[in-house]
Design an enzyme around this catalytic site. Structure first.
Site, mmCIF file in Angstrom:
data_model
loop_
_atom_site.group_PDB
_atom_site.id
_atom_site.type_symbol
_atom_site.label_atom_id
_atom_site.label_comp_id
_atom_site.label_asym_id
_atom_site.label_seq_id
_atom_site.Cartn_x
_atom_site.Cartn_y
_atom_site.Cartn_z
ATOM 1 C CG HIS A 114 33.570 35.094 29.826
ATOM 2 N ND1 HIS A 114 34.652 34.313 29.689
ATOM 3 C CD2 HIS A 114 33.897 35.981 30.436
ATOM 4 C CE1 HIS A 114 35.439 34.743 30.359
ATOM 5 N NE2 HIS A 114 35.199 35.789 31.048
ATOM 6 N NE ARG B 26 18.874 54.741 31.623
ATOM 7 C CZ ARG B 26 18.530 53.754 32.289
ATOM 8 N NH1 ARG B 26 18.851 53.671 33.535
ATOM 9 N NH2 ARG B 26 18.204 52.331 31.986
#
Length: 215
Positions: free
Chosen positions: A129, A194
C-alpha cells in the site's frame, strides 16, 4: 472511495490500462474495480467450498485446487482453512504440504517449488500500500511477487513479505518475518529474518539436523 471509472484521470497514478492489467504489471491499482472484484469473489467462493470439505474428500480437494490455482502439482496437501486473494496467481510444485491456516495473498505471482513444506499459520503476502496518505486513503494498492525455491521449509507463523525470494533448501524458523531475499541452503530466523547457519547444498550428502534443531 475512488472508482475504476476515475482511474485514468487519477492525479496519483494516471494509466490507460485496466486495473487487472496494472495489478499483473506490478503497478498501482484499485481492487474494487469490477474485473478485479469478480476474480476475488470467484476465489472466495472456491476457497469457501474447499474449507468445508472433509478430510476424506482428497480427490474433491485436488479438483478444487486445480480450478482455483494457476498451477498445481500432482501430489499436494493443503489442510483447511486455506485463504487466497485470487488463486490464479499462485503456482505450486510437486509434493507440497501446507498445514492449517495457510494464507497466500496472490495479488502478484507466488511461485512455490517442489518439496516445499509450510507449517501452521504461514502468510505469503504480495500486497503493498502507498506510504503517502492521499492515495492510500483512496484505496490504491500494489503488489510484488514471492518465490520459494525447491525444498524450502517455513516454520509456524512465518510471514513472507512482497518481493521476496527464498532460495532452495532454506529453512525459516518459526515466527520469523522475511522482508528481504534469503539465499539457498541456510537456516534463517528473526524479525527481520537473517541467515544464522549454512546447510549442505546436497541434503543427500549429509543433512546437518543440529542446524535446524538448535533454532
Amino acid at each position: 472511495m475512488t472508482s475504476s471509472a476515475d482511474a485514468a484521470g487519477s492525479p496519483f497514478f494516471p494509466d490507460d490500462r485496466s486495473m487487472y492489467e496494472r495489478m499483473l504489471a506490478g503497478k498501482p491499482y484499485l481492487a474494487n474495480s469490477p474485473e478485479v472484484a469478480a476474480l476475488s469473489t470467484r476465489a472466495q467462493l472456491l476457497t469457501e467450498r474447499y474449507n468445508t470439505t472433509s478430510v476424506t474428500e482428497g480427490e474433491l480437494r485436488h479438483l478444487l485446487l486445480v480450478d482455483l490455482l494457476g498451477t498445481v502439482g500432482e501430489v499436494i496437501e493443503i489442510r483447511p482453512p486455506f485463504h487466497v486473494d485470487y488463486g490464479a496467481h499462485l503456482h505450486i510444485g510437486e509434493r507440497f504440504f501446507a498445514n492449517f491456516g495457510f494464507t497466500a495473498l496472490d495479488c502478484a505471482e507466488i511461485r512455490i517449488g517442489s518439496d516445499v513444506q509450510i507449517a501452521t499459520n504461514v502468510q505469503l503476502l504480495t500486497a503493498t500500500h502507498p506510504l503517502e496518505p492521499g492515495p492510500r486513503r483512496d484505496k490504491w494498492e500494489g503488489a510484488a511477487p514471492i518465490t520459494l525455491g525447491d525444498n524450502v521449509w517455513l516454520g509456524g507463523g512465518v510471514i513472507v513479505g512482497p518481493g521476496v525470494t527464498i532460495g532452495e533448501n532454506t529453512v525459516v524458523g518459526a515466527g520469523s518475518v522475511v522482508v528481504k531475499d534469503l539465499p539457498a541452503n541456510v537456516v534463517a530466523v528473526g524479525t527481520p529474518a537473517r541467515p544464522v547457519r549454512g546447510l549442505p547444498a546436497d541434503p543427500a550428502g549429509g543433512w546437518d539436523r543440529s542446524a535446524v534443531e538448535e533454532h
